[in-house]
Design a protein around this motif. Structure first.
Motif, PDB file in Angstrom:
ATOM      1  N   THR A 155      14.628  -1.611  17.127  1.00 13.69           N
ATOM      2  CA  THR A 155      15.644  -0.997  16.079  1.00 13.69           C
ATOM      3  C   THR A 155      15.770  -1.983  14.763  1.00 13.69           C
ATOM      4  N   ARG A 156      14.818  -2.970  14.672  1.00 20.95           N
ATOM      5  CA  ARG A 156      14.819  -3.813  13.441  1.00 20.95           C
ATOM      6  C   ARG A 156      14.529  -3.206  12.258  1.00 20.95           C
ATOM      7  N   ALA A 157      15.212  -3.375  11.160  1.00 20.50           N
ATOM      8  CA  ALA A 157      14.868  -2.872   9.941  1.00 20.50           C
ATOM      9  C   ALA A 157      13.511  -3.494   9.305  1.00 20.50           C
ATOM     10  N   LEU A 158      12.523  -2.692   9.118  1.00 24.22           N
ATOM     11  CA  LEU A 158      11.217  -3.158   8.540  1.00 24.22           C
ATOM     12  C   LEU A 158      10.875  -2.532   7.054  1.00 24.22           C
ATOM     13  N   VAL A 159      10.118  -3.142   6.222  1.00 18.32           N
ATOM     14  CA  VAL A 159       9.539  -2.518   5.155  1.00 18.32           C
ATOM     15  C   VAL A 159       7.912  -2.699   5.514  1.00 18.32           C
ATOM     16  N   ALA A 160       7.154  -2.035   4.669  1.00 18.21           N
ATOM     17  CA  ALA A 160       5.742  -2.108   4.649  1.00 18.21           C
ATOM     18  C   ALA A 160       5.035  -1.397   3.711  1.00 18.21           C
ATOM     19  N   GLY A 161       3.868  -2.009   3.312  1.00 22.92           N
ATOM     20  CA  GLY A 161       2.893  -1.362   2.338  1.00 22.92           C
ATOM     21  C   GLY A 161       1.693  -2.041   2.009  1.00 22.92           C
ATOM     22  N   PRO A 162       1.105  -1.969   0.982  1.00 24.35           N
ATOM     23  CA  PRO A 162      -0.340  -2.575   0.715  1.00 24.35           C
ATOM     24  C   PRO A 162      -0.017  -3.936   0.228  1.00 24.35           C
ATOM     25  N   TYR A 163      -0.818  -4.825   0.603  1.00 25.36           N
ATOM     26  CA  TYR A 163      -0.678  -6.487   0.110  1.00 25.36           C
ATOM     27  C   TYR A 163      -2.113  -6.964  -0.095  1.00 25.36           C
ATOM     28  N   LEU A 164      -1.975  -8.140  -1.080  1.00 31.20           N
ATOM     29  CA  LEU A 164      -3.273  -8.730  -1.230  1.00 31.20           C
ATOM     30  C   LEU A 164      -2.730 -10.160  -1.491  1.00 31.20           C
ATOM     31  N   CYS A 165      -3.699 -11.183  -1.445  1.00 26.31           N
ATOM     32  CA  CYS A 165      -3.479 -12.580  -1.551  1.00 26.31           C
ATOM     33  C   CYS A 165      -4.839 -13.140  -2.026  1.00 26.31           C
ATOM     34  N   ALA A 166      -4.447 -14.157  -2.833  1.00 28.31           N
ATOM     35  CA  ALA A 166      -5.776 -14.970  -3.198  1.00 28.31           C
ATOM     36  C   ALA A 166      -5.393 -16.434  -3.189  1.00 28.31           C
ATOM     37  N   PRO A 167      -5.405 -17.162  -1.870  1.00 30.74           N
ATOM     38  CA  PRO A 167      -4.935 -18.367  -2.038  1.00 30.74           C
ATOM     39  C   PRO A 167      -5.759 -19.642  -2.564  1.00 30.74           C
ATOM     40  N   THR A 168      -7.127 -19.092  -3.027  1.00 33.98           N
ATOM     41  CA  THR A 168      -8.017 -20.515  -3.465  1.00 33.98           C
ATOM     42  C   THR A 168      -8.565 -20.052  -4.842  1.00 33.98           C
ATOM     43  N   ARG A 169      -8.061 -19.024  -5.449  1.00 36.85           N
ATOM     44  CA  ARG A 169      -8.594 -18.733  -6.785  1.00 36.85           C
ATOM     45  C   ARG A 169      -7.928 -17.922  -7.647  1.00 36.85           C
ATOM     46  N   SER A 170      -8.198 -17.514  -8.913  1.00 39.11           N
ATOM     47  CA  SER A 170      -7.593 -16.823  -9.882  1.00 39.11           C
ATOM     48  C   SER A 170      -8.685 -15.422  -9.977  1.00 39.11           C
ATOM     49  N   GLY A 171      -8.120 -14.304 -10.309  1.00 44.97           N
ATOM     50  CA  GLY A 171      -8.963 -13.209 -10.760  1.00 44.97           C
ATOM     51  C   GLY A 171      -9.214 -12.238  -9.714  1.00 44.97           C
ATOM     52  N   LEU A 172      -8.695 -12.229  -8.499  1.00 41.21           N
ATOM     53  CA  LEU A 172      -9.004 -11.177  -7.491  1.00 41.21           C
ATOM     54  C   LEU A 172      -8.177 -10.098  -7.871  1.00 41.21           C
ATOM     55  N   ARG A 173      -8.967  -8.919  -7.866  1.00 38.26           N
ATOM     56  CA  ARG A 173      -8.460  -7.722  -8.087  1.00 38.26           C
ATOM     57  C   ARG A 173      -8.824  -6.879  -6.872  1.00 38.26           C
ATOM     58  N   VAL A 174      -8.091  -6.022  -6.616  1.00 43.65           N
ATOM     59  CA  VAL A 174      -8.087  -5.050  -5.398  1.00 43.65           C
ATOM     60  C   VAL A 174      -7.721  -3.587  -5.865  1.00 43.65           C
ATOM     61  N   ARG A 175      -8.599  -2.742  -5.757  1.00 44.46           N
ATOM     62  CA  ARG A 175      -8.197  -1.402  -5.845  1.00 44.46           C
ATOM     63  C   ARG A 175      -7.806  -0.585  -4.730  1.00 44.46           C
ATOM     64  N   PHE A 176      -6.555  -0.235  -5.011  1.00 49.49           N
ATOM     65  CA  PHE A 176      -5.777   0.509  -3.700  1.00 49.49           C
ATOM     66  C   PHE A 176      -6.035   2.114  -4.220  1.00 49.49           C
ATOM     67  N   HIS A 177      -6.356   2.943  -3.035  1.00 50.15           N
ATOM     68  CA  HIS A 177      -6.694   4.103  -3.451  1.00 50.15           C
ATOM     69  C   HIS A 177      -5.300   4.985  -2.673  1.00 50.15           C
ATOM     70  N   ARG A 178      -4.731   4.590  -1.771  1.00 57.11           N
ATOM     71  CA  ARG A 178      -3.986   5.535  -1.261  1.00 57.11           C
ATOM     72  C   ARG A 178      -2.765   4.546  -0.226  1.00 57.11           C
ATOM     73  N   TRP A 179      -1.664   5.016  -0.275  1.00 58.18           N
ATOM     74  CA  TRP A 179      -0.715   4.503   0.519  1.00 58.18           C
ATOM     75  C   TRP A 179       0.283   5.704   1.370  1.00 58.18           C
ATOM     76  N   SER A 180       0.217   5.651   2.290  1.00 57.07           N
ATOM     77  CA  SER A 180       1.035   6.826   3.054  1.00 57.07           C
ATOM     78  C   SER A 180       1.856   6.481   3.994  1.00 57.07           C
ATOM     79  N   LEU A 181       2.749   7.284   4.576  1.00 54.21           N
ATOM     80  CA  LEU A 181       3.591   7.266   5.775  1.00 54.21           C
ATOM     81  C   LEU A 181       3.538   8.457   6.526  1.00 54.21           C
ATOM     82  N   THR A 182       2.817   8.067   7.704  1.00 52.07           N
ATOM     83  CA  THR A 182       2.811   9.511   8.677  1.00 52.07           C
ATOM     84  C   THR A 182       3.194   9.298  10.054  1.00 52.07           C
ATOM     85  N   SER A 183       3.035   9.941  10.899  1.00 54.02           N
ATOM     86  CA  SER A 183       3.359   9.887  12.353  1.00 54.02           C
ATOM     87  C   SER A 183       2.631   8.930  13.047  1.00 54.02           C
ATOM     88  N   PRO A 184       3.306   8.226  13.853  1.00 49.75           N
ATOM     89  CA  PRO A 184       2.527   7.112  14.590  1.00 49.75           C
ATOM     90  C   PRO A 184       1.370   7.492  15.616  1.00 49.75           C
TER      91      PRO A 184
END
Length: 189
Positions: A155-184
């Protein structure tokens, strides 16, 4: 889901719409980790999140272009600063690795190399059913493979979606194409 439906946990360096794709640039030093083995707490990931209701699944599709140590992208599921899951691909020790970090006060990490996924479209799927989160992933149109099963409060309230991280450098770019909420997913197997 529309990209505009989410809010950022931490603002990225840049966000660019290119057609239907969302191209996101990470800030150097961005990461999500709590304590285990390293002793530090990093709470600076760039996750575009929206409500993640019970009995649903979130899917994120991106092109795998990670190249430097600890570059990462995928799905982020968050309850609060001490309880979250990140699942996707992380570049570590010279190769992309499919895996997940489950954090309940302290982080853990599981991963397996997927060098053949370089340059291809990856889909990460997190299904929320009852007291569990099931993570699966695939490349292209191949069948989904099981990544992780972890507990969560039903029953816990959650949020979710795409993420990215660059712990060791600058300049990381990620191209996300789709984000969807569907049946489990109907079952674990």
């Amino acid at each position: 889901m529309q990209w505009s439906e989410g809010t950022w946990t931490h603002d990225p360096g840049a966000v660019i719409m290119e057609g239907d794709d969302l191209v996101v640039e990470a800030v150097e030093g961005s990461d999500a980790w709590r304590i285990t083995s390293y002793g530090f707490i990093h709470d600076s990931e760039h996750a575009l999140v929206a409500p993640f209701p019970p009995d649903s699944a979130v899917e994120v599709e991106f092109t795998l272009t990670l190249e430097e140590q600890f570059d990462q992208a995928g799905v982020f599921v968050r309850a609060d600063a001490e309880n979250w899951v990140k699942a996707g691909v992380e570049f570590a020790d010279g190769t992309p690795n499919l895996g997940a970090v489950v954090t309940q006060g302290r982080s853990d990490w599981s991963s397996a190399p997927v060098p053949e996924w370089r340059g291809r479209r990856v889909t990460i799927r997190a299904s929320r059913s009852e007291d569990a989160l099931t993570v699966r992933a695939r490349v292209g149109e191949e069948p989904f493979r099981f990544v992780r099963l972890c507990p969560l409060e039903a029953t816990r309230a959650l949020v979710a979606g795409p993420y990215l991280c660059a712990p060791t450098r600058s300049g990381l770019r990620v191209r996300f194409h789709r984000w969807s909420l569907t049946s489990p997913d109907a079952s674990l197997h």
